[in-house]
Motif scaffolding. Structure first.
Motif, PDB file in Angstrom:
ATOM      1  N   SER A 269       9.739  -7.914  -5.559  1.00  0.00           N
ATOM      2  CA  SER A 269      10.137  -6.721  -4.830  1.00  0.00           C
ATOM      3  C   SER A 269       8.920  -5.844  -4.587  1.00  0.00           C
ATOM      4  CB  SER A 269      11.194  -5.930  -5.618  1.00  0.00           C
ATOM      5  OG  SER A 269      10.642  -5.445  -6.836  1.00  0.00           O
ATOM      6  N   LEU A 270       9.082  -4.905  -3.664  1.00  0.00           N
ATOM      7  CA  LEU A 270       8.005  -3.969  -3.368  1.00  0.00           C
ATOM      8  C   LEU A 270       7.686  -3.106  -4.588  1.00  0.00           C
ATOM      9  CD1 LEU A 270       6.044  -2.478  -1.505  1.00  0.00           C
ATOM     10  CD2 LEU A 270       7.987  -1.117  -0.669  1.00  0.00           C
ATOM     11  N   GLU A 271       8.726  -2.683  -5.312  1.00  0.00           N
ATOM     12  CA  GLU A 271       8.498  -1.853  -6.494  1.00  0.00           C
ATOM     13  C   GLU A 271       7.671  -2.603  -7.535  1.00  0.00           C
ATOM     14  OE1 GLU A 271      11.374  -2.359  -5.018  1.00  0.00           O
ATOM     15  OE2 GLU A 271      11.696  -0.371  -4.115  1.00  0.00           O
ATOM     16  N   GLN A 272       7.976  -3.891  -7.707  1.00  0.00           N
ATOM     17  CA  GLN A 272       7.198  -4.680  -8.661  1.00  0.00           C
ATOM     18  C   GLN A 272       5.758  -4.836  -8.189  1.00  0.00           C
ATOM     19  OE1 GLN A 272       8.812  -8.568  -9.381  1.00  0.00           O
ATOM     20  NE2 GLN A 272       7.224  -9.134 -10.852  1.00  0.00           N
ATOM     21  N   ALA A 273       5.572  -5.012  -6.885  1.00  0.00           N
ATOM     22  CA  ALA A 273       4.218  -5.147  -6.348  1.00  0.00           C
ATOM     23  C   ALA A 273       3.410  -3.871  -6.565  1.00  0.00           C
ATOM     24  CB  ALA A 273       4.285  -5.481  -4.857  1.00  0.00           C
ATOM     25  N   GLN A 274       4.029  -2.724  -6.327  1.00  0.00           N
ATOM     26  CA  GLN A 274       3.310  -1.463  -6.521  1.00  0.00           C
ATOM     27  C   GLN A 274       3.014  -1.211  -7.993  1.00  0.00           C
ATOM     28  OE1 GLN A 274       6.034   1.164  -4.405  1.00  0.00           O
ATOM     29  NE2 GLN A 274       4.648   1.281  -2.666  1.00  0.00           N
ATOM     30  N   GLN A 449      -3.941 -10.439   1.247  1.00  0.00           N
ATOM     31  CA  GLN A 449      -4.301  -9.024   1.162  1.00  0.00           C
ATOM     32  C   GLN A 449      -3.432  -8.309   0.135  1.00  0.00           C
ATOM     33  OE1 GLN A 449      -6.945  -7.866   2.968  1.00  0.00           O
ATOM     34  NE2 GLN A 449      -6.769  -6.004   1.736  1.00  0.00           N
ATOM     35  N   LEU A 450      -2.139  -8.662   0.098  1.00  0.00           N
ATOM     36  CA  LEU A 450      -1.232  -8.065  -0.887  1.00  0.00           C
ATOM     37  C   LEU A 450      -1.667  -8.420  -2.309  1.00  0.00           C
ATOM     38  CD1 LEU A 450       1.403  -6.611  -1.696  1.00  0.00           C
ATOM     39  CD2 LEU A 450       2.606  -8.778  -1.333  1.00  0.00           C
ATOM     40  N   LEU A 451      -1.957  -9.691  -2.548  1.00  0.00           N
ATOM     41  CA  LEU A 451      -2.395 -10.115  -3.871  1.00  0.00           C
ATOM     42  C   LEU A 451      -3.725  -9.473  -4.247  1.00  0.00           C
ATOM     43  CD1 LEU A 451      -1.463 -13.913  -3.680  1.00  0.00           C
ATOM     44  CD2 LEU A 451      -0.326 -12.168  -5.065  1.00  0.00           C
ATOM     45  N   LEU A 452      -4.598  -9.282  -3.264  1.00  0.00           N
ATOM     46  CA  LEU A 452      -5.874  -8.626  -3.530  1.00  0.00           C
ATOM     47  C   LEU A 452      -5.657  -7.194  -3.998  1.00  0.00           C
ATOM     48  CD1 LEU A 452      -9.005  -8.588  -3.360  1.00  0.00           C
ATOM     49  CD2 LEU A 452      -8.743  -7.858  -0.981  1.00  0.00           C
ATOM     50  N   ASN A 453      -4.817  -6.448  -3.293  1.00  0.00           N
ATOM     51  CA  ASN A 453      -4.564  -5.058  -3.673  1.00  0.00           C
ATOM     52  C   ASN A 453      -3.796  -4.956  -4.987  1.00  0.00           C
ATOM     53  OD1 ASN A 453      -5.828  -3.734  -1.453  1.00  0.00           O
ATOM     54  ND2 ASN A 453      -4.097  -4.271  -0.156  1.00  0.00           N
ATOM     55  N   MET A 454      -3.034  -5.993  -5.321  1.00  0.00           N
ATOM     56  CA  MET A 454      -2.333  -6.011  -6.606  1.00  0.00           C
ATOM     57  C   MET A 454      -3.258  -6.408  -7.753  1.00  0.00           C
ATOM     58  SD  MET A 454       1.168  -7.915  -5.433  1.00  0.00           S
ATOM     59  CE  MET A 454       1.472  -8.406  -7.134  1.00  0.00           C
TER      60      MET A 454
END
Length: 469
Positions: A269-274, A449-454
């Motif tokens: 989920s987005l919440e988990q990603a943030q 990019q998402l994994l990089l920012n995470m």
């Protein structure tokens, strides 16, 4: 009445299709149950030769992981951050050395002239030796400065991890772009073959006096346009290959198409990603270590107001001092307390300075967390949209393939119903495949990019994994 009825049915069907598409776009799965794959993922694609003057190591088959490993080992920016990490580690070792025993040796020998009341001027040779072995027992500033240097070393380690992940993500992006262009080029070549088959069919009809020259020129125009697309895609593939060869020094005669599992696991989920980004982003972790280092340094400044207590083992040996005493040796065991206080308020201003630095770094951390949260949200939205587009494009490809199969049957028996429809069918299949590949490309890029920012981007380098540990 019939026309109005048909029109209403068409409007209802169109509204229903629009509603279904909106629902499909807005209804996002809560988890990524399937692996996100490039079309032909896992297949081995032949790589065209490049004629650039670049020295590379050629292998038979390569993949995105091998390119990332090779690129990280050659990256000049990664080497810069590795040097900074070594500097910070040495700085921490230097701070630790301040708390270990200190040995001081001194030997003096020379001519001495002694005079005094009732004494004759006397010139003689004298010597002295001294040994000091000291160990601080209570030294709060040194201990806190060592703790602060350790935090700075940790910050340098996390910045190295961040740089490695950024470099790896850029290499992955180059591989994804190259593979996408290579797949589109394969479909462009297939499209050219289909168009040439139609052109040959129309040419045979024209020679037999059945077809019109206008139809022949129309088909020839489509072939020439497709040829331009081929040339453009060949140039794109070559540029991507040259980029990879320059950055990695590695080139394969065949390349394995990447998939989402090559880069890391996606959150549910987005919440988990943030939440993962706030906890695991290496730049955030480095900033937190910076804040802890400043806190230790501020405490060290306050600790200067306390005495430094140490143990000193001393031995002095003198001979012929003032020309009167024989050789003598003195040994001492002493507890030494030292206060170094500035009457101008240096410690007071140093504490204020450290407090200001701490406030600045805390504000920078809040700003960085906000930016990372926004980047993760944007990457998540791009990934959702691209994944939805990929599913729609895959359905479009299957539909176009079915129409193309019918066209091939007509070509096999030598009877095409409509030349324009035949040309459009061929190009629609190519366009559908191109959109499918581009949607998958955008989804994979958004994932990296998402994994990089995470802070969860998978890097295939032993040094980087050690730093994470």
């Amino acid at each position: 009445m019939k026309l109005n009825k048909d029109k209403k049915q068409q409007e209802a069907w169109g509204n229903g299709l629009l509603l279904a598409f909106v629902v499909m776009v807005l209804t996002i799965p809560s988890s990524w149950a399937t692996e996100l794959k490039m079309p032909n993922a896992g297949a081995v694609l032949k790589v065209p030769e490049i004629d650039a003057a670049i020295t590379v190591e050629w292998v038979d088959t390569t993949n995105v992981g091998e390119w990332m490993r090779a690129g990280l080992s050659r990256s000049a920016q990664v080497r810069q951050f590795e040097a900074r990490e070594r500097h910070a580690r040495a700085r921490a070792g230097e701070a630790r050395a301040e708390m270990l025993p200190m040995l001081s040796l001194r030997h003096a020998e020379g001519r001495e002239t002694s005079t005094g009341v009732g004494r004759v001027r006397d010139r003689h040779t004298t010597s002295s030796d001294s040994i000091r072995l000291t160990q601080n027992l209570v030294n709060a500033p040194a201990m806190l400065e060592w703790a602060g240097a350790n935090r700075q070393h940790s910050a340098a380690q996390w910045r190295l991890v961040a740089r490695q992940q950024q470099e790896a993500q850029q290499l992955a992006q180059a591989v994804i772009d190259m593979t996408s262009a290579l797949l589109v080029l394969e479909h462009a070549n297939a499209n050219m073959q289909e168009l040439q088959s139609i052109l040959q069919y129309i040419d045979a009809r024209t020679r037999a006096g059945v077809g019109a020259s206008m139809e022949l020129e129309r088909a020839r125009g489509r072939v020439l346009a497709a040829q331009q697309v081929q040339v453009e895609l060949q140039s794109t593939v070559r540029n991507r290959l040259v980029e990879l060869a320059t950055k990695t020094g590695l080139m394969g005669r065949h390349v394995q198409a990447p998939s989402s599992k090559d880069f890391g696991e996606l959150p549910h989920s987005l919440e988990q990603a943030q939440a993962q980004a706030a906890q695991n982003n290496p730049l955030v972790l480095a900033m937190r270590q910076d804040i802890e280092a400043i806190e230790k340094q501020a405490a060290a400044v306050k600790g200067r107001l306390m005495p430094v207590v140490g143990l000193s083992l001393e031995q002095d040996q003198t001979e012929n001092i003032r020309g009167t005493n024989p050789k003598a040796k003195d040994k001492r065991v002493m507890v030494v307390a030292t206060w170094n206080l500035s009457l101008g308020g240096r410690e007071f201003y140093a504490v204020q300075q450290a407090g200001s630095n701490l406030s600045e770094k805390t504000a920078e951390l809040d700003d960085l967390l906000q930016k990372v949260g926004l980047l993760v949200q944007a990457d998540w939205s791009l990934l959702e949209a691209a994944t939805t587009r990929q599913r729609v494009a895959a359905t479009e490809v299957e539909s176009a393939k079915a129409v193309m199969a019918g066209l091939r049957e007509q070509l096999a028996v030598g009877r095409i119903g409509s030349l324009l429809e035949a040309l459009d069918t061929t190009e629609r299949l190519f366009a559908a495949n191109q959109r499918h590949i581009q949607a998958t490309q955008q989804a994979l890029l958004a994932q990296t990019q998402l994994l990089l920012n995470m802070g969860e981007f998978k890097i295939e380098r032993k040094e980087a994994r050690n730093v994470n540990e």
